[in-house]
Design a protein around this motif. Structure first.
Motif, short mmCIF file in Angstrom:
data_model
loop_
_atom_site.label_atom_id
_atom_site.label_comp_id
_atom_site.label_asym_id
_atom_site.label_seq_id
_atom_site.Cartn_x
_atom_site.Cartn_y
_atom_site.Cartn_z
N SER A 1 -94.61 45.48 -13.52
CA SER A 1 -93.22 45.76 -13.14
C SER A 1 -92.28 44.76 -13.80
O SER A 1 -91.17 45.12 -14.21
N LEU A 2 -92.71 43.51 -13.93
CA LEU A 2 -91.89 42.51 -14.59
C LEU A 2 -91.70 42.85 -16.07
O LEU A 2 -90.60 42.77 -16.60
N ALA A 3 -92.78 43.29 -16.72
CA ALA A 3 -92.68 43.67 -18.13
C ALA A 3 -91.80 44.90 -18.31
O ALA A 3 -90.98 44.96 -19.24
N THR A 4 -91.94 45.86 -17.43
CA THR A 4 -91.12 47.07 -17.51
C THR A 4 -89.64 46.73 -17.32
O THR A 4 -88.78 47.23 -18.05
N ALA A 5 -89.34 45.89 -16.36
CA ALA A 5 -87.95 45.50 -16.12
C ALA A 5 -87.39 44.74 -17.32
O ALA A 5 -86.24 44.95 -17.72
N LEU B 1 -88.39 44.92 -20.54
CA LEU B 1 -88.20 45.85 -21.66
C LEU B 1 -86.99 46.76 -21.43
O LEU B 1 -86.21 47.00 -22.35
N THR B 2 -86.84 47.24 -20.21
CA THR B 2 -85.70 48.11 -19.91
C THR B 2 -84.39 47.36 -20.08
O THR B 2 -83.43 47.90 -20.64
N SER B 3 -84.35 46.12 -19.62
CA SER B 3 -83.10 45.37 -19.77
C SER B 3 -82.82 45.04 -21.23
O SER B 3 -81.66 44.98 -21.63
N LEU B 4 -83.85 44.84 -22.04
CA LEU B 4 -83.62 44.59 -23.46
C LEU B 4 -83.15 45.84 -24.19
O LEU B 4 -82.30 45.78 -25.07
N ILE B 5 -83.70 46.97 -23.80
CA ILE B 5 -83.34 48.23 -24.47
C ILE B 5 -81.94 48.69 -24.06
O ILE B 5 -81.16 49.15 -24.90
N LEU B 6 -81.60 48.54 -22.79
CA LEU B 6 -80.35 49.10 -22.28
C LEU B 6 -79.21 48.09 -22.19
O LEU B 6 -78.18 48.39 -21.59
#
Length: 115
Positions: A53-57, A59-64
């Protein structure tokens, strides 16, 4: 009389088997439900779920993420330019109302002549 007793025994046996089948079906249905499987997986591997979940968050914050806004320095204009700008800003509502009224009257003239 013997057949009646045998029928009663078979009826009781069938009722018991139906109950067992219903319990087994309910247990299997509960074990295979996605919410139950997810809950078990989280309970068995909490560290992996936390890291995922930490990795997903991340990556999402870097992409968006939003692009960085660079504010340019404004040019300083003179007193005359500022006064004209304020005058045009003040006159804009009156001018736009006059233009709308003019356009409406022109449209009325054209629609009357076409009928």
């Amino acid at each position: 009389m013997d057949t009646e007793r045998r029928k009663a025994e078979l009826t009781v046996l069938l009722a018991r088997q139906r109950e067992e089948i219903d319990k087994s079906r309910h247990r299997i249905k509960e074990e295979l439900s996605p919410t139950h499987l997810l809950k078990q997986s989280i309970q068995r591997n909490p560290t992996a779920w936390f890291v995922g979940s930490l990795a997903t968050a991340t990556l999402t914050s870097l992409i968006l993420r939003r692009p960085k806004v660079v504010v340019k320095d404004r040019k300083r204009h003179g007193l005359i330019f500022s006064a004209l700008k304020m005058g045009f800003s003040a006159a804009r509502p009156a001018v736009s109302a006059w233009l709308i009224a003019k356009a409406k009257s022109e449209l009325k003239k054209r629609s009357i002549t076409q009928d």
